[in-house]
Design an enzyme around this catalytic site. Structure first.
Site, PDB file in Angstrom:
ATOM      1  N   GLY A 101      -8.383  -4.448 -14.831  1.00 40.91           N
ATOM      2  CA  GLY A 101      -8.961  -5.613 -15.484  1.00 40.91           C
ATOM      3  C   GLY A 101      -8.811  -5.552 -16.985  1.00 40.91           C
ATOM      4  O   GLY A 101      -8.421  -4.522 -17.546  1.00 40.91           O
ATOM      5  N   PRO A 102      -9.132  -6.644 -17.685  1.00 41.68           N
ATOM      6  CA  PRO A 102      -9.018  -6.670 -19.155  1.00 41.68           C
ATOM      7  C   PRO A 102      -9.986  -5.680 -19.786  1.00 41.68           C
ATOM      8  O   PRO A 102     -10.945  -5.235 -19.153  1.00 41.68           O
ATOM      9  CB  PRO A 102      -9.399  -8.127 -19.505  1.00 41.68           C
ATOM     10  CG  PRO A 102      -9.273  -8.890 -18.230  1.00 41.68           C
ATOM     11  CD  PRO A 102      -9.555  -7.930 -17.131  1.00 41.68           C
ATOM     12  N   PRO A 103      -9.745  -5.327 -21.037  1.00 39.99           N
ATOM     13  CA  PRO A 103     -10.684  -4.420 -21.720  1.00 39.99           C
ATOM     14  C   PRO A 103     -12.070  -5.028 -21.829  1.00 39.99           C
ATOM     15  O   PRO A 103     -12.225  -6.227 -22.065  1.00 39.99           O
ATOM     16  CB  PRO A 103     -10.051  -4.242 -23.111  1.00 39.99           C
ATOM     17  CG  PRO A 103      -8.617  -4.613 -22.937  1.00 39.99           C
ATOM     18  CD  PRO A 103      -8.575  -5.651 -21.869  1.00 39.99           C
TER      19      PRO A 103
ATOM     20  N   THR B 200     -14.489  -5.229 -19.474  1.00 38.29           N
ATOM     21  CA  THR B 200     -15.084  -5.875 -18.301  1.00 38.29           C
ATOM     22  C   THR B 200     -15.987  -4.948 -17.503  1.00 38.29           C
ATOM     23  O   THR B 200     -16.580  -5.378 -16.510  1.00 38.29           O
ATOM     24  CB  THR B 200     -13.980  -6.426 -17.378  1.00 38.29           C
ATOM     25  OG1 THR B 200     -13.021  -5.390 -17.116  1.00 38.29           O
ATOM     26  CG2 THR B 200     -13.275  -7.607 -18.024  1.00 38.29           C
ATOM     27  N   GLY B 201     -16.101  -3.670 -17.879  1.00 43.73           N
ATOM     28  CA  GLY B 201     -17.059  -2.783 -17.231  1.00 43.73           C
ATOM     29  C   GLY B 201     -16.471  -1.838 -16.212  1.00 43.73           C
ATOM     30  O   GLY B 201     -17.178  -1.399 -15.300  1.00 43.73           O
TER      31      GLY B 201
ATOM     32  N   HIS C 233      -9.807 -33.335 -42.845  1.00 43.86           N
ATOM     33  CA  HIS C 233      -9.048 -32.604 -41.821  1.00 43.86           C
ATOM     34  C   HIS C 233      -9.946 -32.256 -40.637  1.00 43.86           C
ATOM     35  O   HIS C 233      -9.605 -32.546 -39.468  1.00 43.86           O
ATOM     36  CB  HIS C 233      -8.466 -31.330 -42.461  1.00 43.86           C
ATOM     37  CG  HIS C 233      -7.623 -30.518 -41.535  1.00 43.86           C
ATOM     38  ND1 HIS C 233      -6.246 -30.496 -41.619  1.00 43.86           N
ATOM     39  CD2 HIS C 233      -7.937 -29.693 -40.493  1.00 43.86           C
ATOM     40  CE1 HIS C 233      -5.767 -29.699 -40.674  1.00 43.86           C
ATOM     41  NE2 HIS C 233      -6.784 -29.191 -39.994  1.00 43.86           N
ATOM     42  N   GLU C 234     -11.103 -31.653 -40.913  1.00 47.67           N
ATOM     43  CA  GLU C 234     -11.978 -31.228 -39.820  1.00 47.67           C
ATOM     44  C   GLU C 234     -12.613 -32.418 -39.108  1.00 47.67           C
ATOM     45  O   GLU C 234     -12.791 -32.394 -37.886  1.00 47.67           O
ATOM     46  CB  GLU C 234     -13.062 -30.281 -40.354  1.00 47.67           C
ATOM     47  CG  GLU C 234     -12.534 -29.013 -40.982  1.00 47.67           C
ATOM     48  CD  GLU C 234     -11.666 -28.205 -40.028  1.00 47.67           C
ATOM     49  OE1 GLU C 234     -11.828 -28.328 -38.800  1.00 47.67           O
ATOM     50  OE2 GLU C 234     -10.789 -27.458 -40.510  1.00 47.67           O
TER      51      GLU C 234
ATOM     52  N   ASP D 110      -2.762 -24.889 -36.469  1.00 47.10           N
ATOM     53  CA  ASP D 110      -2.739 -25.951 -35.457  1.00 47.10           C
ATOM     54  C   ASP D 110      -1.328 -26.168 -34.922  1.00 47.10           C
ATOM     55  O   ASP D 110      -1.129 -26.335 -33.714  1.00 47.10           O
ATOM     56  CB  ASP D 110      -3.262 -27.263 -36.061  1.00 47.10           C
ATOM     57  CG  ASP D 110      -4.682 -27.128 -36.581  1.00 47.10           C
ATOM     58  OD1 ASP D 110      -5.450 -26.349 -35.982  1.00 47.10           O
ATOM     59  OD2 ASP D 110      -5.018 -27.781 -37.588  1.00 47.10           O
TER      60      ASP D 110
END
Length: 619
Positions: free
Chosen positions: A198-200, A202-203, A421-422, A498
């Site tokens: 699993g990904p880093p 995740t337990g 812009h925002e 973006d």
């Protein structure tokens, strides 16, 4: 295998015995009877011409009699000062030389430097050597596994949340370790190896410790990188030693973290140096996996976040029989994880785990633990008595967007451009279906280099996205540049981030998802990520023609142009809201939909897969 290893171990006693035997043989072969005579007698024999030959040293004279005396052919005497010897001879005194005993002095001259050097080694050099990873030379083959007994673990399945499917699979391991006879009745045995993937964050390590805590058995924990060091053969020796320790402590659990450091796929070309050492270590691990009996109660757990690079021999049946995926938690899993970490802090009445889980899609267990800690820090910083939902919201922004940089001052023209812009991002996001609802708009610079940001908050986890939703995402990303173009008549470099995201979406639409009519429903590029969940580009040779590449470029450009045109059309229709919202941003710096109702979602929202700052103006 254990008995064979003991026969080949280095034994200091054998070495000392052989040395003493060889020394005795040499002394016996070189032995000859020697007469020890006084120096006065030597002078008499010399005067009588009874000496055949002599060897003179500083304090001693050794020689050979002309005629053997009492069966002895050689003699030995200690010299006396010639002047003093002459006086003694005149007086008729029998005299002989004597050597002063310096045994103690000579012994100390050898022992003291050795003790000083040994003391320095113990106090200084040994600590330095251990920090560098090659400690005592006699212990380089010993395993570095840390042994945790039942009382040291302190972790159970109650401390692990959000990975219910993985817990269910590992509960079988606990059941086997507690009641081995139950499985043996039908001939079943526990899998030899269980690989947690699993990904880093995740337990995976926490799950392994929870298994040992529930089963109440010894827990051997070691990282894959600790097997290999600078000495050739050390890794293989440590693997053997680790399994020997485990056999003596069975039933027990062996946990190898970061297995990819040890089990990387072997190269087709012969290795050299460290590469060859890693292959020897891997071969020894494979041999040990084949050699131990799972019925003895030894369970091997391993964890990795890079399963695609592991050697196929490790993953075949009979070694790591079972792979357990420990993935990112869903909304209910995140709520359960947050509840576990909330036990340690004082909560306000509005700090609902379900609401926190709703604003943190894509977060791992480690991310959520960090979130709870950051929220507690925010509450402490403001002098609060309890941690509120607002503190958690601030913590999410801190983790996702970075800390605020209010000291970074912009000139009025730049500040106005950032505000438009925002606000352009926010208004287009609130106008198009499939976009995440806007949570906050700010023109306060952040540490990640953004001069402003628009934070969109998903409402649920999503696993499928339609073509229209992807195109609307592109329009939202390009809305900031569109707002600048409409308001100021020219564009700036603030949309660089973006544009990178838009280009990536457009390329995936064309080359991976087969959503382009011009190119067709073909997959031209492989998937870029696996369990890691990252967006790193895997460099691979292009397997399509130049004509197809041109069609891909044209299709991508068309998608981006259409999205930009859509963003401009929406903003022209909402020109009044754009101007009003930008002015409010300039006055307040931060806006929420409650403060500016025009930001509220005008259509039925559908959430995206993971939270992010959908649009930000980079500096």
């Amino acid at each position: 295998m254990a008995s064979i290893n003991k026969k080949h171990q280095f034994n200091l006693g054998y070495f000392v015995t052989v040395f003493l035997v060889l020394t005795a043989i040499q002394m016996w072969l070189g032995y000859r009877p020697v007469a020890q005579i006084p120096y006065s007698e030597f002078q008499s024999l010399l005067a009588e011409r009874q000496i055949a030959e002599v060897v003179v040293t500083e304090n001693r004279i050794e020689g050979k009699f002309l005629t053997p005396r009492d069966g002895k052919e050689y003699f030995n005497t200690l010299r006396v000062d010639p002047n003093f010897a002459a006086e003694l001879d005149k007086a008729g005194v029998k005299f002989s030389g004597a050597k002063e005993s310096n045994f103690v002095t000579n012994l100390l001259s050898w022992i003291v430097p050795v003790l000083v050097f040994f003391g320095l080694w113990m106090l200084v050099f040994r600590k330095i050597a251990e920090k560098q990873g090659f400690g005592g030379l006699m212990n380089v083959g010993k395993s570095k596994a840390k042994i945790y007994v039942e009382t040291d673990i302190g972790v159970s399945f109650d401390d692990v949340a959000g990975v219910d499917e993985a817990k269910m699979e590992l509960e079988e391991i606990v059941s086997f370790l507690k009641d081995q006879e139950k499985y043996g009745k039908l001939g079943a045995h526990v899998p030899k190896g269980i690989l947690l993937v699993g990904p880093p964050g995740t337990g995976k390590t926490l799950l392994a410790r929870a298994v040992a805590g529930e089963a109440k058995v010894p827990f051997f924990s070691i990282s894959g990188s600790e097997f290999v060091e600078m000495f050739v053969g050390v890794g293989a020796a440590r693997v053997r030693d680790l399994f020997d320790q485990a056999r003596k402590s069975a039933p027990c659990i062996i946990f190898i973290d970061e297995l990819d450091a040890l089990g990387r796929a072997r190269s087709a070309v012969g290795g050299f140096g460290g590469h060859d050492e890693k292959e020897q270590t891997l071969n020894q691990l494979l041999s040990e996996l084949d050699g131990f009996d799972p019925r003895a109660g030894i369970v091997l757990l391993a964890a990795t976040n890079r399963p695609e690079i592991l050697d196929p021999a490790l993953l075949r049946a009979g070694r790591f029989d079972r792979q357990v995926v420990v993935d990112r938690p869903d909304k209910s899993g995140r709520a359960a994880i947050v509840k576990v970490h909330m036990r340690k802090i004082t909560l306000g009445p509005d700090a609902d785990p379900e609401k926190i889980a709703g604003i943190t899609p894509g977060f791992t267990g480690a991310d959520l633990a960090n979130l709870v800690n950051e929220a507690a820090i925010f509450a402490t910083r403001r002098g609060g008595v309890k941690v509120t939902l607002a503190d958690f919201t601030e913590a999410v922004e801190r983790i996702v967007a970075g800390s605020e940089k209010k000291s970074r001052l912009l000139n009025p023209e730049e500040r106005e451009r950032v505000a438009y812009h925002e606000m352009g991002h926010a208004l287009v996001a609130s106008s198009l279906p499939g976009s995440d609802p806007v949570h906050k708009v700010s023109i306060i610079p952040r540490s990640i280099g953004a001069l402003g940001y628009t934070l969109q908050r998903p409402t649920e986890d999503r696993f499928l996205i339609t073509t229209g939703e992807l195109k609307n995402r592109m329009a939202v990303l390009l809305a900031g540049r569109a707002a600048e173009d409409i308001t100021f008549g020219e564009i700036s470099t603030g949309a660089a981030d973006d544009l990178a995201k838009v280009t990536d979406i457009a390329r995936q639409i064309v080359t991976r998802f087969g959503m382009s009519e011009e190119v067709g429903q073909t997959v031209l590029e492989d998937k870029r990520s696996s369990y890691l969940g990252d967006t790193m580009l895997n460099v691979s040779p292009r397997d399509y023609s130049e004509e197809t590449a041109r069609e891909v470029d044209i299709a991508m450009r068309k998608l981006i142009d259409d999205a930009y045109g859509q963003a401009k059309r929406v903003l022209k229709k909402r020109a009044k809201d754009l101007k009003k919202g930008a002015q409010m941003l300039l006055d307040q710096e931060t806006l929420t939909p409650d403060e500016f109702p025009a930001l509220k979602q005008a259509v039925s929202p559908k959430a995206a897969q993971q939270p992010s700052i959908k649009a930000k103006m980079s500096g």
